[in-house]
Write an enzyme that holds these catalytic residues in place. Structure first.
Site, PDB file in Angstrom:
ATOM      1  N   VAL A 189       0.898  -1.149   0.000  1.00 46.92           N
ATOM      2  CA  VAL A 189       0.000   0.000   0.000  1.00 46.92           C
ATOM      3  C   VAL A 189       0.941   1.204   0.000  1.00 46.92           C
ATOM      4  O   VAL A 189       1.654   1.443   0.965  1.00 46.92           O
ATOM      5  CB  VAL A 189      -0.946  -0.012   1.215  1.00 46.92           C
ATOM      6  CG1 VAL A 189      -1.806   1.241   1.227  1.00 46.92           C
ATOM      7  CG2 VAL A 189      -1.832  -1.256   1.169  1.00 46.92           C
ATOM      8  N   PRO A 190       0.966   1.927  -1.125  1.00 44.08           N
ATOM      9  CA  PRO A 190       2.127   2.772  -1.451  1.00 44.08           C
ATOM     10  C   PRO A 190       2.174   4.117  -0.732  1.00 44.08           C
ATOM     11  O   PRO A 190       1.945   5.159  -1.343  1.00 44.08           O
ATOM     12  CB  PRO A 190       1.957   2.975  -2.961  1.00 44.08           C
ATOM     13  CG  PRO A 190       0.475   2.926  -3.175  1.00 44.08           C
ATOM     14  CD  PRO A 190      -0.062   1.954  -2.178  1.00 44.08           C
ATOM     15  N   CYS A 191       2.528   4.108   0.553  1.00 44.47           N
ATOM     16  CA  CYS A 191       2.640   5.375   1.272  1.00 44.47           C
ATOM     17  C   CYS A 191       3.806   6.199   0.735  1.00 44.47           C
ATOM     18  O   CYS A 191       3.895   7.394   0.980  1.00 44.47           O
ATOM     19  CB  CYS A 191       2.765   5.153   2.777  1.00 44.47           C
ATOM     20  SG  CYS A 191       4.033   3.985   3.230  1.00 44.47           S
ATOM     21  N   HIS A 192       4.691   5.551  -0.058  1.00 40.08           N
ATOM     22  CA  HIS A 192       5.816   6.309  -0.641  1.00 40.08           C
ATOM     23  C   HIS A 192       5.346   7.206  -1.790  1.00 40.08           C
ATOM     24  O   HIS A 192       6.099   8.023  -2.267  1.00 40.08           O
ATOM     25  CB  HIS A 192       6.908   5.347  -1.135  1.00 40.08           C
ATOM     26  CG  HIS A 192       6.424   4.332  -2.116  1.00 40.08           C
ATOM     27  ND1 HIS A 192       5.768   3.180  -1.731  1.00 40.08           N
ATOM     28  CD2 HIS A 192       6.466   4.299  -3.468  1.00 40.08           C
ATOM     29  CE1 HIS A 192       5.455   2.473  -2.814  1.00 40.08           C
ATOM     30  NE2 HIS A 192       5.854   3.140  -3.885  1.00 40.08           N
TER      31      HIS A 192
END
Lengths: 296, 184
Positions: free
Chosen positions: A200-203
């Site tokens: 889950v791409p918090c970046h």
């Protein structure tokens, strides 16, 4: 009515499951047939005695089941070193890089998700998903479970997962997407506590002012991940330095976030750069429907 | 547990509530263990199979089924079907093992679980001499007190076929018990 026929129905008549015209014939038959009456009596005895045959399951069955349904974790190798990966039948529940010992991961997991976790063997598809996410490869449907997180966290992470690979959005944008435009800081906190980073791409969430901002594992890893997804570091730095927040097209009259896939295919000669949405509006552009830029 | 409670519990398990699994185990462990015990002819595989069935139920409800499927699930016959399939698998693989060792294990097991009641003991002894299918039907019908519709849902036979099968199972059981003077 013969005995064979009658006896096949006796059992259901005994319990009252079936009572119809045929059953009445069976009852009449019983009055004249001693052998069938004996058969019925046998069934009655059996029915009365049988419930005593229910056994008591051995002690420890419950404990064993509860242990076997506990969440599991495994340690796998990735480009960023060993990763602890927690999982359930629903999917991956946690990914953590910076724990040296299993005990540390177990207590992190219990604190973060409220469930205990025991050592297990990670399904190959899950291991592959983690490795691919870390390599910056696209994953259509990341196999994650957000079970145990608050409703707000779940909403934020579900919306976050919709940001395509190779694109970034501001924190404030996500706050608006989830219908809480003022909760920008709260969104930041959710990112910092995201139990399933990479998948889950918090970046892909960055400050409105440009650059990459903070990251749980340090900004350098964030730069690397975005670069692997196809966003050149120089571009991000360059936009930040020159204050470019939006890119528009002279031909379509649409403006986007610079990393939006629609902005990237605007030819150099048609490209317009804006530092604010007013700029863009004044320049005769409307917001893109894919990346939905925030208006001030 | 009513049908409605069963559905609630299935949905709770689907949502990840581990406590609901504990409730399910508490409600069904003895009955499912009894069923597995008789299906397997009384070996300690019964404990394994019962545990495995609950784990499988948890994995299926929480991982494979969607909430709609859980909401409409008839949990009781479903659980029995899981136990049944696991037990039948065991029986198949056991067939490949040498029979002598297994029989010895069974004899040892028997002493541990014989109920204290004479009449019940007589039925149990007779059940052991019954064929697998007949024994299963007697268990579901008389020990578990299933309706024919329930038995059909677990075993996959039609109700009308079951009438004949149960009748024949009863006839065999009665024959065994009458031949044995310590019967009913």
């Amino acid at each position: 009515m013969d005995c064979n026929e009658a006896r096949q129905q006796l059992d259901q008549i005994r319990t009252g499951e079936a009572y119809d015209k045929a059953s009445r014939a069976v009852v009449e038959h019983l009055e004249v047939c001693a052998a069938c009456r004996e058969e019925a009596a046998f069934m009655g005895h059996l029915a009365a005695a049988s419930p005593k045959l229910i056994l008591t399951a051995p002690a420890g069955l419950m404990e064993e089941v509860m242990i076997r349904i506990a969440d599991r974790y495994d340690v796998i190798d990735t480009d960023f070193g060993p990763a602890h990966v927690g999982f359930t039948p629903k999917g991956i529940s946690a990914v953590k890089l910076d724990v040296a010992e299993d005990g540390a991961f177990e207590s992190f997991y219990k604190d973060r998700l409220g469930r205990s976790v025991v050592r297990g063997s990670l399904p190959e598809t899950y291991a592959l998903a983690v490795r691919r996410a870390i390599r910056g490869e696209k994953i259509a449907q990341p196999p994650v479970t957000l079970e145990g997180l608050t409703e707000f966290e779940q909403t934020v992470l579900v919306h976050l997962a919709r940001i395509p690979s190779g694109e970034v959005r501001p924190y404030a944008w996500l706050a608006r997407e989830v219908g809480r435009p003022k909760a920008v800081r709260a969104v930041g906190t959710v990112m910092a506590r995201n139990p399933v980073p990479f998948l889950v791409p918090c970046h892909r969430l960055v400050p409105s002012t440009g650059g990459v901002g903070n990251y749980y594992y340090g900004p350098e890893m964030k730069w690397t991940l975005l670069e692997r997804e196809g966003i050149p570091r120089e571009d991000l730095a360059n936009w930040k330095q020159r204050g470019v927040r939006y890119i528009g097209s002279r031909t379509t009259g649409i403006y986007c976030y610079p990393t939006c896939r629609d902005a990237r295919r605007i030819k150099r000669e048609h490209r317009l750069e804006f530092s604010s949405t007013e700029d863009a509006t004044n320049g005769g552009c409307r917001p893109c429907k894919n990346c939905r830029p925030l208006s001030a | 547990m009513t049908q409605e409670e069963g559905r609630c519990i299935a949905l709770e398990i689907h949502r990840g509530n581990r406590g609901a699994v504990a409730n399910l185990v508490a409600a069904y462990k003895d009955r499912l263990f009894t069923y597995a015990f008789h299906m397997l002819g009384g070996s300690d595989d019964a404990l394994d199979v019962t545990q495995e069935a609950f784990v499988k139920a948890y994995e299926t409800l929480s991982g494979k089924y969607d909430s709609e499927r859980c909401r409409t699930l008839e949990i009781r016959p479903w659980l029995y079907r899981i136990v049944r399939n696991l037990a039948l698998n065991r029986l198949r693989s056991r067939k490949r093992m040498t029979g002598a060792v297994e029989r010895m294990k069974d004899d040892l097991q028997e002493q541990a679980f014989v109920p204290q009641n004479d009449q019940a003991r007589a039925i149990r002894k007779a059940l052991e001499r019954l064929g697998r299918e007949s024994r299963e039907l007697i268990i579901l019908r008389f020990i578990e007190q299933y309706t024919y519709a329930d038995i059909a849902a677990v075993t996959g036979s039609s109700e009308s076929a079951l009438r004949g099968k149960v009748y024949r199972a009863l006839r065999r059981l009665r024959k065994i018990m009458e031949d044995d003077p310590s019967g009913l």
